[in-house]
Motif scaffolding. Structure first.
Motif, PDB file in Angstrom:
ATOM      1  N   ARG A  75      70.211  35.758  71.266  1.00  0.00           N
ATOM      2  CA  ARG A  75      69.673  35.497  72.582  1.00  0.00           C
ATOM      3  C   ARG A  75      68.182  36.181  72.584  1.00  0.00           C
ATOM      4  N   PHE A  76      66.996  35.547  73.081  1.00  0.00           N
ATOM      5  CA  PHE A  76      65.708  36.081  72.870  1.00  0.00           C
ATOM      6  C   PHE A  76      65.446  36.537  74.357  1.00  0.00           C
ATOM      7  N   ASP A  77      66.121  35.812  75.395  1.00  0.00           N
ATOM      8  CA  ASP A  77      65.632  36.361  76.778  1.00  0.00           C
ATOM      9  C   ASP A  77      67.028  36.497  77.795  1.00  0.00           C
ATOM     10  N   ASP A  78      67.414  37.653  77.711  1.00  0.00           N
ATOM     11  CA  ASP A  78      68.934  37.952  78.367  1.00  0.00           C
ATOM     12  C   ASP A  78      68.716  37.387  79.789  1.00  0.00           C
ATOM     13  N   ALA A  79      69.647  37.017  80.272  1.00  0.00           N
ATOM     14  CA  ALA A  79      69.952  36.527  81.560  1.00  0.00           C
ATOM     15  C   ALA A  79      70.264  37.760  82.627  1.00  0.00           C
ATOM     16  N   ALA A  80      70.466  38.903  82.222  1.00  0.00           N
ATOM     17  CA  ALA A  80      70.472  40.249  82.789  1.00  0.00           C
ATOM     18  C   ALA A  80      69.293  40.479  83.387  1.00  0.00           C
ATOM     19  N   ILE A  81      67.999  40.384  82.678  1.00  0.00           N
ATOM     20  CA  ILE A  81      66.983  40.675  83.265  1.00  0.00           C
ATOM     21  C   ILE A  81      66.143  39.677  83.830  1.00  0.00           C
ATOM     22  N   GLY A  82      66.760  38.314  84.028  1.00  0.00           N
ATOM     23  CA  GLY A  82      66.379  37.407  84.989  1.00  0.00           C
ATOM     24  C   GLY A  82      65.218  36.504  84.319  1.00  0.00           C
ATOM     25  N   PHE A  83      65.694  36.432  82.980  1.00  0.00           N
ATOM     26  CA  PHE A  83      64.894  35.402  82.173  1.00  0.00           C
ATOM     27  C   PHE A  83      63.339  35.629  82.197  1.00  0.00           C
ATOM     28  N   THR A  84      62.978  37.014  82.065  1.00  0.00           N
ATOM     29  CA  THR A  84      61.485  37.410  82.133  1.00  0.00           C
ATOM     30  C   THR A  84      60.708  36.650  81.266  1.00  0.00           C
ATOM     31  N   ALA A  85      60.922  36.408  80.073  1.00  0.00           N
ATOM     32  CA  ALA A  85      60.034  35.430  78.962  1.00  0.00           C
ATOM     33  C   ALA A  85      59.971  34.245  79.444  1.00  0.00           C
ATOM     34  N   LEU A  86      60.820  33.336  80.083  1.00  0.00           N
ATOM     35  CA  LEU A  86      60.722  32.056  80.549  1.00  0.00           C
ATOM     36  C   LEU A  86      59.610  32.356  81.826  1.00  0.00           C
ATOM     37  N   THR A  87      60.043  33.404  82.486  1.00  0.00           N
ATOM     38  CA  THR A  87      59.173  33.327  83.956  1.00  0.00           C
ATOM     39  C   THR A  87      57.601  33.728  83.438  1.00  0.00           C
ATOM     40  N   LEU A  88      57.191  34.467  82.365  1.00  0.00           N
ATOM     41  CA  LEU A  88      55.943  34.834  81.838  1.00  0.00           C
ATOM     42  C   LEU A  88      55.522  33.407  81.378  1.00  0.00           C
ATOM     43  N   MET A  89      56.228  32.749  80.586  1.00  0.00           N
ATOM     44  CA  MET A  89      55.550  31.496  79.945  1.00  0.00           C
ATOM     45  C   MET A  89      55.330  30.504  81.027  1.00  0.00           C
ATOM     46  N   LEU A  90      56.232  30.330  82.071  1.00  0.00           N
ATOM     47  CA  LEU A  90      55.583  29.418  83.257  1.00  0.00           C
ATOM     48  C   LEU A  90      54.528  29.490  83.910  1.00  0.00           C
ATOM     49  N   SER A  91      54.449  30.974  84.248  1.00  0.00           N
ATOM     50  CA  SER A  91      53.251  31.488  84.852  1.00  0.00           C
ATOM     51  C   SER A  91      52.126  31.427  84.223  1.00  0.00           C
ATOM     52  N   LEU A  92      51.868  31.689  82.674  1.00  0.00           N
ATOM     53  CA  LEU A  92      50.909  31.389  81.761  1.00  0.00           C
ATOM     54  C   LEU A  92      50.348  29.780  81.852  1.00  0.00           C
ATOM     55  N   GLN A  93      51.608  28.996  81.766  1.00  0.00           N
ATOM     56  CA  GLN A  93      51.395  27.412  81.926  1.00  0.00           C
ATOM     57  C   GLN A  93      50.584  27.001  83.035  1.00  0.00           C
ATOM     58  N   ALA A  94      51.105  27.759  84.342  1.00  0.00           N
ATOM     59  CA  ALA A  94      50.447  27.394  85.638  1.00  0.00           C
ATOM     60  C   ALA A  94      49.163  27.917  85.686  1.00  0.00           C
ATOM     61  N   SER A  95      48.958  29.048  85.290  1.00  0.00           N
ATOM     62  CA  SER A  95      47.565  29.801  85.195  1.00  0.00           C
ATOM     63  C   SER A  95      46.539  29.013  84.235  1.00  0.00           C
ATOM     64  N   TYR A  96      46.806  28.144  83.322  1.00  0.00           N
ATOM     65  CA  TYR A  96      46.136  27.491  82.458  1.00  0.00           C
ATOM     66  C   TYR A  96      45.918  25.892  83.009  1.00  0.00           C
ATOM     67  N   ALA A  97      47.009  25.484  83.639  1.00  0.00           N
ATOM     68  CA  ALA A  97      47.062  24.129  84.220  1.00  0.00           C
ATOM     69  C   ALA A  97      45.976  24.107  85.319  1.00  0.00           C
ATOM     70  N   ALA A  98      45.939  24.915  86.245  1.00  0.00           N
ATOM     71  CA  ALA A  98      44.907  24.724  87.445  1.00  0.00           C
ATOM     72  C   ALA A  98      43.395  24.621  87.003  1.00  0.00           C
TER      73      ALA A  98
END
Length: 247
Positions: A75-98
């Motif tokens: 596992r590279f993004d633990d659920a205990a910390i709230g899937f931080t990597a996925l959140t950062l990736m989606l935020s980065l994707q949204a910041s570039y998409a706009a």
């Protein structure tokens, strides 16, 4: 004070002195606008399709499933910390998409302006052509008002034919009268010559017939009858050409 005025560093610090161009520490990026714009438009179009939503949903589901039920050592993004990597990736994707969407929208606006300008020019040309055709049609209508109709031409031809027939009738009458008059004059001259010859012979013989009309009375009656006959012949000849055109 004079030394400070002559100091180049002091002169450059004044507000009335333009600053020299600074050297860039990093290289200036100047990508091809057309290629970059086409790439951003392609990405923006793909983001607005159902395929992008399906692939994005599948990616997030796999990410969450692997980091939730997968082996702990992998596992590279633990659920205990709230899937931080996925959140950062989606935020980065949204910041570039706009910005990419805004860039694609700007290019679309530019194309719309060009298309609108072309449509306006085309509409102006169509309006000019329509006005020209309207003027030409109005000119043709005015010209057609002066064109002779069939009834008018027929009436004019009928009147001309009547005039021609009348002129022919008069000319025929005159010709017939002249011919008859010439014939009568020739006959009278021949009769006078003959009577003169007879009188000369009668004087020589001394004989004179009784009960005969005088020469002048005989000539007068003959001339009157000839003139009446000439009038009747002229009237009959004048009626013939009139019957021809009417038929």
């Amino acid at each position: 004070m004079a030394e400070n005025a002559n100091d180049p560093r002091t002169r450059q610090s004044g507000l009335d002195t333009p600053l020299s161009a600074r050297r860039r520490r990093l290289p200036r990026l100047s990508p091809n606008p057309d290629a970059f714009g086409e790439a951003t438009e392609g990405f923006a179009r793909f983001m607005g399709t159902p395929q992008f939503l399906l692939w994005m949903t599948l990616f997030c589901a796999l990410w969450l499933g692997w980091n939730t039920w997968g082996p702990e050592s992998l596992r590279f993004d633990d659920a205990a910390i709230g899937f931080t990597a996925l959140t950062l990736m989606l935020s980065l994707q949204a910041s570039y998409a706009a910005p990419l969407l805004l860039l694609a929208q700007n290019r679309q606006d530019d194309r719309d302006k060009v298309a609108l300008r072309e449509d306006r020019d085309r509409a102006e040309r169509n309006l000019a052509d329509t006005e020209y055709l309207t003027r030409e049609i109005a000119g043709l209508r005015l010209a057609l008002q002066d064109v002779s109709t069939r009834d008018f031409v027929r009436s004019e031809m009928r009147s001309l034919s009547d005039d021609i027939v009348e002129q022919l009738r008069e000319s025929l009458r005159e010709e017939i009268r002249n011919e008859i008059r010439n014939d009568l004059l020739e006959a009278r001259s021949a009769d006078r010559d003959r009577k003169t010859t007879k009188k000369g012979s009668a004087k020589k013989t001394g004989k004179k017939k009784r009960g005969t009309r005088p020469a002048d009375a005989e000539d007068t009656s003959t001339t009157t009858l000839a003139l009446l006959a000439a009038e009747e012949a002229a009237e009959a000849a004048a009626e013939r050409p009139q019957e021809g055109p009417q038929a």
